[in-house]
Write a protein that holds these residues in place. Structure first.
Motif, PDB file in Angstrom:
ATOM      1  N   THR A 128      15.493  11.557  28.947  1.00 32.56           N
ATOM      2  CA  THR A 128      16.116  12.957  29.227  1.00 32.56           C
ATOM      3  C   THR A 128      15.519  13.137  30.917  1.00 32.56           C
ATOM      4  OG1 THR A 128      14.121  13.646  28.322  1.00 32.56           O
ATOM      5  CG2 THR A 128      16.120  13.458  27.119  1.00 32.56           C
ATOM      6  N   PHE A 129      15.088  12.039  31.607  1.00 28.46           N
ATOM      7  CA  PHE A 129      14.569  12.155  33.096  1.00 28.46           C
ATOM      8  C   PHE A 129      15.753  12.814  33.862  1.00 28.46           C
ATOM      9  CE2 PHE A 129      12.680  11.667  37.018  1.00 28.46           C
ATOM     10  CZ  PHE A 129      11.193  12.035  36.842  1.00 28.46           C
ATOM     11  N   PRO A 130      15.502  13.879  34.540  1.00 25.72           N
ATOM     12  CA  PRO A 130      16.820  14.385  35.581  1.00 25.72           C
ATOM     13  C   PRO A 130      17.083  13.524  36.752  1.00 25.72           C
ATOM     14  CG  PRO A 130      14.777  15.685  35.836  1.00 25.72           C
ATOM     15  CD  PRO A 130      14.499  14.652  34.770  1.00 25.72           C
ATOM     16  N   THR A 131      17.903  13.525  37.242  1.00 25.39           N
ATOM     17  CA  THR A 131      18.200  12.969  38.609  1.00 25.39           C
ATOM     18  C   THR A 131      18.623  14.139  39.497  1.00 25.39           C
ATOM     19  OG1 THR A 131      20.751  12.785  38.010  1.00 25.39           O
ATOM     20  CG2 THR A 131      19.262  10.797  37.665  1.00 25.39           C
ATOM     21  N   GLY A 132      18.720  13.736  40.649  1.00 23.36           N
ATOM     22  CA  GLY A 132      19.068  14.847  42.039  1.00 23.36           C
ATOM     23  C   GLY A 132      17.774  14.863  42.557  1.00 23.36           C
ATOM     24  N   ASP A 133      17.618  16.270  42.940  1.00 26.33           N
ATOM     25  CA  ASP A 133      16.262  16.694  43.489  1.00 26.33           C
ATOM     26  C   ASP A 133      15.341  17.175  42.744  1.00 26.33           C
ATOM     27  OD1 ASP A 133      17.101  16.448  46.240  1.00 26.33           O
ATOM     28  OD2 ASP A 133      18.468  18.105  46.245  1.00 26.33           O
ATOM     29  N   VAL A 134      14.203  16.329  42.465  1.00 25.00           N
ATOM     30  CA  VAL A 134      13.496  16.765  41.386  1.00 25.00           C
ATOM     31  C   VAL A 134      11.957  17.019  41.522  1.00 25.00           C
ATOM     32  CG1 VAL A 134      12.762  15.668  39.124  1.00 25.00           C
ATOM     33  CG2 VAL A 134      14.911  15.253  40.045  1.00 25.00           C
ATOM     34  N   ASP A 135      11.274  17.908  41.211  1.00 29.66           N
ATOM     35  CA  ASP A 135       9.806  18.041  41.161  1.00 29.66           C
ATOM     36  C   ASP A 135       9.277  17.024  40.091  1.00 29.66           C
ATOM     37  OD1 ASP A 135       7.225  18.634  41.387  1.00 29.66           O
ATOM     38  OD2 ASP A 135       7.298  20.769  41.042  1.00 29.66           O
ATOM     39  N   VAL A 136       8.813  15.974  40.529  1.00 28.16           N
ATOM     40  CA  VAL A 136       8.280  14.836  39.340  1.00 28.16           C
ATOM     41  C   VAL A 136       7.035  15.301  38.806  1.00 28.16           C
ATOM     42  CG1 VAL A 136       9.561  13.076  40.158  1.00 28.16           C
ATOM     43  CG2 VAL A 136       7.384  13.275  40.976  1.00 28.16           C
ATOM     44  N   TYR A 137       6.088  16.108  39.393  1.00 35.21           N
ATOM     45  CA  TYR A 137       4.824  16.528  39.076  1.00 35.21           C
ATOM     46  C   TYR A 137       4.870  17.156  37.453  1.00 35.21           C
ATOM     47  CZ  TYR A 137       0.044  17.867  38.184  1.00 35.21           C
ATOM     48  OH  TYR A 137      -1.050  18.064  37.795  1.00 35.21           O
ATOM     49  N   PRO A 138       5.486  18.343  37.150  1.00 36.83           N
ATOM     50  CA  PRO A 138       5.322  18.631  36.199  1.00 36.83           C
ATOM     51  C   PRO A 138       5.785  17.928  35.000  1.00 36.83           C
ATOM     52  CG  PRO A 138       6.921  19.965  37.427  1.00 36.83           C
ATOM     53  CD  PRO A 138       6.323  19.157  38.459  1.00 36.83           C
ATOM     54  N   LEU A 139       6.736  16.905  35.335  1.00 43.37           N
ATOM     55  CA  LEU A 139       7.540  16.162  34.266  1.00 43.37           C
ATOM     56  C   LEU A 139       6.451  14.950  33.693  1.00 43.37           C
ATOM     57  CD1 LEU A 139      10.794  15.752  35.768  1.00 43.37           C
ATOM     58  CD2 LEU A 139      10.233  17.004  33.689  1.00 43.37           C
ATOM     59  N   LEU A 140       5.726  14.581  34.885  1.00 42.15           N
ATOM     60  CA  LEU A 140       4.621  13.570  34.582  1.00 42.15           C
ATOM     61  C   LEU A 140       3.298  14.172  33.993  1.00 42.15           C
ATOM     62  CD1 LEU A 140       4.998  11.310  37.927  1.00 42.15           C
ATOM     63  CD2 LEU A 140       6.053  10.818  35.709  1.00 42.15           C
ATOM     64  N   HIS A 141       3.063  15.313  34.336  1.00 38.83           N
ATOM     65  CA  HIS A 141       2.107  16.136  33.803  1.00 38.83           C
ATOM     66  C   HIS A 141       2.260  16.211  32.240  1.00 38.83           C
ATOM     67  CE1 HIS A 141      -0.923  19.557  32.977  1.00 38.83           C
ATOM     68  NE2 HIS A 141      -1.190  18.941  34.208  1.00 38.83           N
ATOM     69  N   LYS A 142       3.480  16.455  31.713  1.00 39.62           N
ATOM     70  CA  LYS A 142       3.705  16.254  30.523  1.00 39.62           C
ATOM     71  C   LYS A 142       3.771  15.211  29.828  1.00 39.62           C
ATOM     72  CE  LYS A 142       7.307  18.285  27.137  1.00 39.62           C
ATOM     73  NZ  LYS A 142       7.196  16.928  26.272  1.00 39.62           N
ATOM     74  N   LEU A 143       4.506  14.166  30.332  1.00 41.00           N
ATOM     75  CA  LEU A 143       4.428  12.765  29.760  1.00 41.00           C
ATOM     76  C   LEU A 143       2.906  12.192  29.465  1.00 41.00           C
ATOM     77  CD1 LEU A 143       5.459   9.997  29.425  1.00 41.00           C
ATOM     78  CD2 LEU A 143       5.505   9.295  31.578  1.00 41.00           C
ATOM     79  N   ALA A 144       1.999  12.375  30.770  1.00 41.44           N
ATOM     80  CA  ALA A 144       0.693  12.036  30.497  1.00 41.44           C
ATOM     81  C   ALA A 144      -0.030  12.688  29.523  1.00 41.44           C
ATOM     82  CB  ALA A 144      -0.117  12.300  31.858  1.00 41.44           C
ATOM     83  N   PHE A 145       0.150  14.031  29.153  1.00 39.20           N
ATOM     84  CA  PHE A 145      -0.372  14.853  27.923  1.00 39.20           C
ATOM     85  C   PHE A 145       0.239  14.260  26.635  1.00 39.20           C
ATOM     86  CE2 PHE A 145      -0.565  18.217  25.154  1.00 39.20           C
ATOM     87  CZ  PHE A 145      -1.851  18.523  25.091  1.00 39.20           C
ATOM     88  N   ASP A 146       1.521  13.966  26.477  1.00 41.90           N
ATOM     89  CA  ASP A 146       2.110  13.277  25.528  1.00 41.90           C
ATOM     90  C   ASP A 146       1.636  12.128  25.102  1.00 41.90           C
ATOM     91  OD1 ASP A 146       3.777  15.492  25.130  1.00 41.90           O
ATOM     92  OD2 ASP A 146       5.490  14.676  26.061  1.00 41.90           O
ATOM     93  N   ILE A 147       1.215  11.240  26.232  1.00 43.66           N
ATOM     94  CA  ILE A 147       0.678   9.886  25.865  1.00 43.66           C
ATOM     95  C   ILE A 147      -0.658   9.854  25.150  1.00 43.66           C
ATOM     96  CG2 ILE A 147      -0.233   7.789  26.931  1.00 43.66           C
ATOM     97  CD1 ILE A 147       1.914   7.937  29.103  1.00 43.66           C
ATOM     98  N   VAL A 148      -1.650  10.978  25.998  1.00 46.08           N
ATOM     99  CA  VAL A 148      -2.868  11.054  25.414  1.00 46.08           C
ATOM    100  C   VAL A 148      -2.937  11.656  23.955  1.00 46.08           C
ATOM    101  CG1 VAL A 148      -3.644  13.438  26.392  1.00 46.08           C
ATOM    102  CG2 VAL A 148      -5.297  11.466  26.287  1.00 46.08           C
ATOM    103  N   ILE A 149      -2.019  12.714  23.798  1.00 47.11           N
ATOM    104  CA  ILE A 149      -2.056  13.419  22.518  1.00 47.11           C
ATOM    105  C   ILE A 149      -1.498  12.155  21.459  1.00 47.11           C
ATOM    106  CG2 ILE A 149      -0.741  14.722  21.060  1.00 47.11           C
ATOM    107  CD1 ILE A 149      -2.775  16.078  22.340  1.00 47.11           C
ATOM    108  N   ASN A 150      -0.451  11.401  21.755  1.00 45.25           N
ATOM    109  CA  ASN A 150       0.090  10.325  20.926  1.00 45.25           C
ATOM    110  C   ASN A 150      -0.662   9.241  20.550  1.00 45.25           C
ATOM    111  OD1 ASN A 150       2.474  11.993  20.931  1.00 45.25           O
ATOM    112  ND2 ASN A 150       3.665  10.503  22.041  1.00 45.25           N
ATOM    113  N   THR A 151      -1.614   9.044  21.279  1.00 47.27           N
ATOM    114  CA  THR A 151      -2.487   7.620  21.372  1.00 47.27           C
ATOM    115  C   THR A 151      -3.939   8.278  20.723  1.00 47.27           C
ATOM    116  OG1 THR A 151      -3.304   8.129  23.790  1.00 47.27           O
ATOM    117  CG2 THR A 151      -1.797   6.299  23.056  1.00 47.27           C
ATOM    118  N   LEU A 152      -4.017   9.523  20.793  1.00 48.47           N
ATOM    119  CA  LEU A 152      -5.144  10.185  20.044  1.00 48.47           C
ATOM    120  C   LEU A 152      -4.940  10.382  18.583  1.00 48.47           C
ATOM    121  CD1 LEU A 152      -6.734  13.040  22.430  1.00 48.47           C
ATOM    122  CD2 LEU A 152      -8.011  11.274  20.817  1.00 48.47           C
TER     123      LEU A 152
END
Length: 436
Positions: A128-152
């Motif tokens: 579901t990653f968007p294309t075009g002009d994208v602020d990637v930081y909040p998306l990667l912030h959410k991904l990193a949080f999901d990774i740590v939650i899922n691995t915890l």
């Protein structure tokens, strides 16, 4: 020859510099580092500091004579009152006891079992990653949080609870840095209720984690995640597990240390690749059609991450306090002095790095990588080297390989601002994102 503290600022200039530093922490420190050749002293009355980006002094404090240097109250008390007494905020015998207990769970062979969880989380995210002009930081912030939650937890943590934990982690960083940089306002933080508001957020985060722990204890199955590791760990001397509150402390540390730093490093990595299309092309070509274990060990991907963490170290600054009088080279270090370690400055020091401000992942290739350990500290060093460094590198290269095989990035129309909080957070990373 009598040794003296490094040259620097007397009391009133120190107070002025402290005020300036609240507005522009990195720029103010860079200016002082340039003026005083990489090490200078600050006199704040009751607190004396020595700030440094000198590679030898940093090596001495973190490794050679680490027993004389503990983390200062800035980390153990200011951050500890929100996160508890975990590895990041503890000192002395208790820290060593916890480190010995938890470290086996982060050995390379242990985290291999988590690679599939990381990869699955990344793949679902990229669908579901968007294309075009994208602020990637909040998306990667959410991904990193999901990774740590899922691995915890490797279980479904409801969205509302995930958001509560994510908000707490972000808010507590901003508050702690305001308190550290504005000590004269601490009375106001108490009077206005801001301190109590953040303590309540910490209590709410602990309640969320407590409920997840109790659910797990009622579950007889094995999940092979980080929570299993924490619950099953036993102290050598007693054979006893951690208390529930100790487990909560360590989970909060994993959340803040393993979430924010990863999001920052990945955001800066994509930003740098967008501005260096040749490096992006080489990384893409070098990481095509790899098995998961090959991705984790891929030199090209690892070098991109390493170089981005050199230029934008997520842990951009840290500190230690001298337990006894000490000396290094021509300098004396009185007992109680806080040593402020400016990793950002060392990583960009032209005396230590050739073409220091350029993005060159190849500088980390094996043939060029002989003495870098003494001038490169993305995860700290010595006994307090980040316990999750191998895990962090694995999740970042897994993401990077998947992303650059699916997407192409180019510079956006806005340059990101640096927000130096507990970690080096970018404020908006606008990129042009296209499918490959």
């Amino acid at each position: 020859m009598n040794k003296s503290i490094p040259p620097g600022y007397s009391f009133f200039p120190s107070m002025v510099r402290t005020y300036k530093q609240t507005k522009n922490p990195i720029g103010t420190m860079q200016e002082s580092m340039s003026r005083f050749n990489g090490t200078y002293s600050v006199n704040l009355g009751m607190m004396r500091m020595i700030a440094t980006q000198d590679a030898g002094l940093i090596e001495y404090v973190l490794k050679s004579n680490h027993r004389n240097y503990h983390k200062s109250p800035i980390q153990t008390e200011y951050l500890g009152k929100f996160l508890g007494k975990g590895l990041l905020t503890a000192n002395g015998d208790y820290w060593l006891k916890q480190r010995r207990l938890i470290q086996p769970g982060f050995h390379t062979e242990k985290i291999h079992a988590l690679y599939a969880t990381i990869k699955r989380t990344v793949d679902e995210f990229l669908l579901t990653f968007p294309t075009g002009d994208v602020d990637v930081y909040p998306l990667l912030h959410k991904l990193a949080f999901d990774i740590v939650i899922n691995t915890l937890f490797t279980v479904n943590v409801p969205a509302a609870q995930r958001q509560q934990l994510a908000t707490f982690i972000s808010d507590v960083q901003e508050y702690v840095m305001r308190e550290v940089r504005n000590p004269h306002k601490r009375w106001w933080f108490r009077l206005s209720g801001e301190l109590r508001e953040n303590l309540d957020k910490a209590a709410g985060a602990r309640d969320v984690i407590r409920s997840l722990i109790r659910q797990r204890k009622q579950d007889q199955g094995r999940h092979n995640d980080l929570l299993d590791m924490l619950l099953e760990a036993r102290y050598e001397e007693s054979g006893q597990p951690m208390t529930e509150e100790q487990v909560i402390d360590e989970i909060l540390i994993i959340l803040i240390a393993g979430h924010e730093t990863t999001a920052n490093a990945l955001s800066w990595s994509l930003y740098l690749l967008a501005h260096h299309p040749d490096e992006l092309r080489m990384a893409r070509e070098a990481s095509r059609s790899l098995e998961l274990h090959q991705v984790v060990g891929n030199e090209a991907l690892n070098n991109v991450i390493r170089e981005s963490m050199r230029l934008y170290p997520p842990a951009w600054i840290s500190d230690r306090v001298a337990l006894e009088n000490d000396a290094y080279a021509d300098f004396s270090i009185p007992k109680g002095t806080v040593i402020v370690i400016f990793y950002y400055g060392l990583h960009r020091d032209a005396h230590e790095w050739s073409d220091a401000l350029s993005f060159k992942p190849s500088r980390f290739s094996k043939e060029h990588n002989k003495d870098i350990k003494k001038i490169y500290y993305p995860f700290g060093a010595g006994p307090r080297l980040c316990i999750g460094n191998n895990f962090a590198m694995a999740e970042m290269v897994i993401f990077l390989q998947s992303f650059i095989q699916m997407f192409h990035v180019e510079p956006g129309n806005i340059e990101p601002n640096i927000k130096p909080l507990v970690t080096l957070r970018p404020d908006k990373v606008m990129l042009k994102v296209k499918t490959v």
